[in-house]
Design a protein around this motif. Structure first.
Motif, PDB file in Angstrom:
ATOM      1  N   GLU A  56     -16.888  59.364  15.423  1.00 25.98           N
ATOM      2  CA  GLU A  56     -17.225  60.382  16.410  1.00 25.98           C
ATOM      3  C   GLU A  56     -15.979  61.216  16.673  1.00 25.98           C
ATOM      4  O   GLU A  56     -14.851  60.741  16.491  1.00 25.98           O
ATOM      5  CB  GLU A  56     -17.737  59.731  17.704  1.00 25.98           C
ATOM      6  CG  GLU A  56     -19.040  58.961  17.532  1.00 25.98           C
ATOM      7  CD  GLU A  56     -20.211  59.825  17.083  1.00 25.98           C
ATOM      8  OE1 GLU A  56     -20.220  61.029  17.396  1.00 25.98           O
ATOM      9  OE2 GLU A  56     -21.114  59.281  16.413  1.00 25.98           O
ATOM     10  N   PRO A  57     -16.151  62.457  17.102  1.00 30.43           N
ATOM     11  CA  PRO A  57     -14.988  63.311  17.365  1.00 30.43           C
ATOM     12  C   PRO A  57     -14.007  62.673  18.355  1.00 30.43           C
ATOM     13  O   PRO A  57     -14.420  62.128  19.381  1.00 30.43           O
ATOM     14  CB  PRO A  57     -15.612  64.576  17.953  1.00 30.43           C
ATOM     15  CG  PRO A  57     -16.988  64.609  17.368  1.00 30.43           C
ATOM     16  CD  PRO A  57     -17.414  63.165  17.289  1.00 30.43           C
ATOM     17  N   HIS A  58     -12.744  62.687  17.976  1.00 33.34           N
ATOM     18  CA  HIS A  58     -11.618  62.313  18.837  1.00 33.34           C
ATOM     19  C   HIS A  58     -11.621  60.845  19.265  1.00 33.34           C
ATOM     20  O   HIS A  58     -10.994  60.497  20.258  1.00 33.34           O
ATOM     21  CB  HIS A  58     -11.559  63.237  20.055  1.00 33.34           C
ATOM     22  CG  HIS A  58     -11.711  64.675  19.691  1.00 33.34           C
ATOM     23  ND1 HIS A  58     -10.754  65.371  18.979  1.00 33.34           N
ATOM     24  CD2 HIS A  58     -12.735  65.547  19.879  1.00 33.34           C
ATOM     25  CE1 HIS A  58     -11.173  66.610  18.760  1.00 33.34           C
ATOM     26  NE2 HIS A  58     -12.371  66.739  19.290  1.00 33.34           N
TER      27      HIS A  58
ATOM     28  N   ASN B 233     -10.972  61.144  14.026  1.00 35.56           N
ATOM     29  CA  ASN B 233     -11.642  62.369  13.614  1.00 35.56           C
ATOM     30  C   ASN B 233     -11.187  63.478  14.565  1.00 35.56           C
ATOM     31  O   ASN B 233     -11.597  63.525  15.715  1.00 35.56           O
ATOM     32  CB  ASN B 233     -13.162  62.155  13.689  1.00 35.56           C
ATOM     33  CG  ASN B 233     -13.960  63.390  13.380  1.00 35.56           C
ATOM     34  OD1 ASN B 233     -13.408  64.439  13.066  1.00 35.56           O
ATOM     35  ND2 ASN B 233     -15.265  63.271  13.486  1.00 35.56           N
ATOM     36  N   HIS B 234     -10.331  64.357  14.075  1.00 31.24           N
ATOM     37  CA  HIS B 234      -9.801  65.453  14.898  1.00 31.24           C
ATOM     38  C   HIS B 234     -10.769  66.625  15.032  1.00 31.24           C
ATOM     39  O   HIS B 234     -10.502  67.552  15.782  1.00 31.24           O
ATOM     40  CB  HIS B 234      -8.479  65.968  14.319  1.00 31.24           C
ATOM     41  CG  HIS B 234      -7.369  64.977  14.413  1.00 31.24           C
ATOM     42  ND1 HIS B 234      -6.764  64.640  15.594  1.00 31.24           N
ATOM     43  CD2 HIS B 234      -6.749  64.240  13.449  1.00 31.24           C
ATOM     44  CE1 HIS B 234      -5.811  63.747  15.371  1.00 31.24           C
ATOM     45  NE2 HIS B 234      -5.779  63.482  14.083  1.00 31.24           N
ATOM     46  N   SER B 235     -11.867  66.596  14.304  1.00 30.89           N
ATOM     47  CA  SER B 235     -12.821  67.708  14.364  1.00 30.89           C
ATOM     48  C   SER B 235     -13.776  67.523  15.543  1.00 30.89           C
ATOM     49  O   SER B 235     -13.724  66.514  16.255  1.00 30.89           O
ATOM     50  CB  SER B 235     -13.607  67.807  13.056  1.00 30.89           C
ATOM     51  OG  SER B 235     -14.616  66.813  13.011  1.00 30.89           O
ATOM     52  N   ASP B 236     -14.653  68.466  15.734  1.00 32.20           N
ATOM     53  CA  ASP B 236     -15.633  68.392  16.815  1.00 32.20           C
ATOM     54  C   ASP B 236     -17.000  67.927  16.335  1.00 32.20           C
ATOM     55  O   ASP B 236     -17.962  67.933  17.105  1.00 32.20           O
ATOM     56  CB  ASP B 236     -15.758  69.758  17.504  1.00 32.20           C
ATOM     57  CG  ASP B 236     -14.488  70.123  18.263  1.00 32.20           C
ATOM     58  OD1 ASP B 236     -13.845  69.206  18.823  1.00 32.20           O
ATOM     59  OD2 ASP B 236     -14.122  71.317  18.266  1.00 32.20           O
ATOM     60  N   THR B 237     -17.105  67.528  15.062  1.00 27.59           N
ATOM     61  CA  THR B 237     -18.367  67.029  14.521  1.00 27.59           C
ATOM     62  C   THR B 237     -18.135  65.643  13.922  1.00 27.59           C
ATOM     63  O   THR B 237     -17.044  65.355  13.423  1.00 27.59           O
ATOM     64  CB  THR B 237     -18.937  67.965  13.433  1.00 27.59           C
ATOM     65  OG1 THR B 237     -17.968  68.100  12.390  1.00 27.59           O
ATOM     66  CG2 THR B 237     -19.257  69.347  13.998  1.00 27.59           C
TER      67      THR B 237
END
Length: 146
Positions: free
Chosen positions: A39-41, A98-102
Motif C-alpha cells: 500500500e502507498p507509504h 511504496n513511495h507512490s500513491d497507488t
C-alpha cells in the motif's frame, strides 16, 4: 576481484546473481508464496529465502534498491541502504516501501533489491581541538551551488 561467500537456501529460491558481466551487485528475489500488495507509504518486510556467512569483519553486504523498480513503481528499501553485518546469520529480508500513491504488487520470485559485497574500513577516533582547514570549510547543504 572475487570472494567466496557461503550461502544457505532457506526456501526454494534462485541464488543471488549478477544480471550482466558488468553488474556490481546481485539481484535478490522475493521468497514469498503469493503476491504481496504494498500500500502507498507503508513498509513491508519481504524475505529473500537466503542466509549468508561473510568471510570476515572486513566485508559487509549492502542491500540497495533496484533502480527500475524504484523509478517505475516507486518501490525501494525503507532505509535506503540495508547493512548486513559479517556476523549476521539469519535470513536476509528487505524492508520495502511504496513511495507512490497507488498500490504496488510484489510477485513471488520478483527481483526486489540488489546485494553488493563491499570491503569495510573501521575507524579509530583521534579527538582534536581543531580540524584542518579546507576551501569549503563548514559550508553545508547547497553551499557549493546548484
Amino acid at each position: 576481484m572475487s570472494l567466496n561467500i557461503q550461502i544457505k537456501r532457506l526456501r526454494d529460491v534462485p541464488l543471488p546473481a549478477y544480471a550482466t558481466q558488468g553488474s556490481a551487485a546481485m539481484d535478490l528475489c522475493a521468497a514469498i508464496d503469493a503476491p504481496v500488495t504494498l500500500e502507498p507509504h507503508k513498509p513491508v518486510m519481504i524475505p529473500t529465502g537466503i542466509a549468508i556467512a561473510l568471510p570476515s569483519a572486513d566485508c559487509v553486504a549492502l542491500v540497495y534498491a533496484r533502480s527500475g523498480l524504484a523509478a517505475k513503481q516507486g518501490v525501494a528499501p525503507v532505509n535506503a541502504v540495508g547493512v548486513i553485518d559479517s556476523d549476521y546469520r539469519g535470513e536476509i529480508s528487505v524492508a520495502l516501501i511504496n513511495h507512490s500513491d497507488t498500490p504496488a504488487t510484489i510477485e513471488p520470485g520478483m527481483r526486489i533489491a540488489q546485494l553488493l559485497i563491499s570491503p569495510v574500513l573501521t575507524a579509530q577516533w583521534q579527538e582534536v581541538d581543531a580540524l584542518p582547514e579546507t576551501v569549503r570549510g563548514t559550508g553545508g547543504f547547497g553551499s557549493t551551488g546548484k
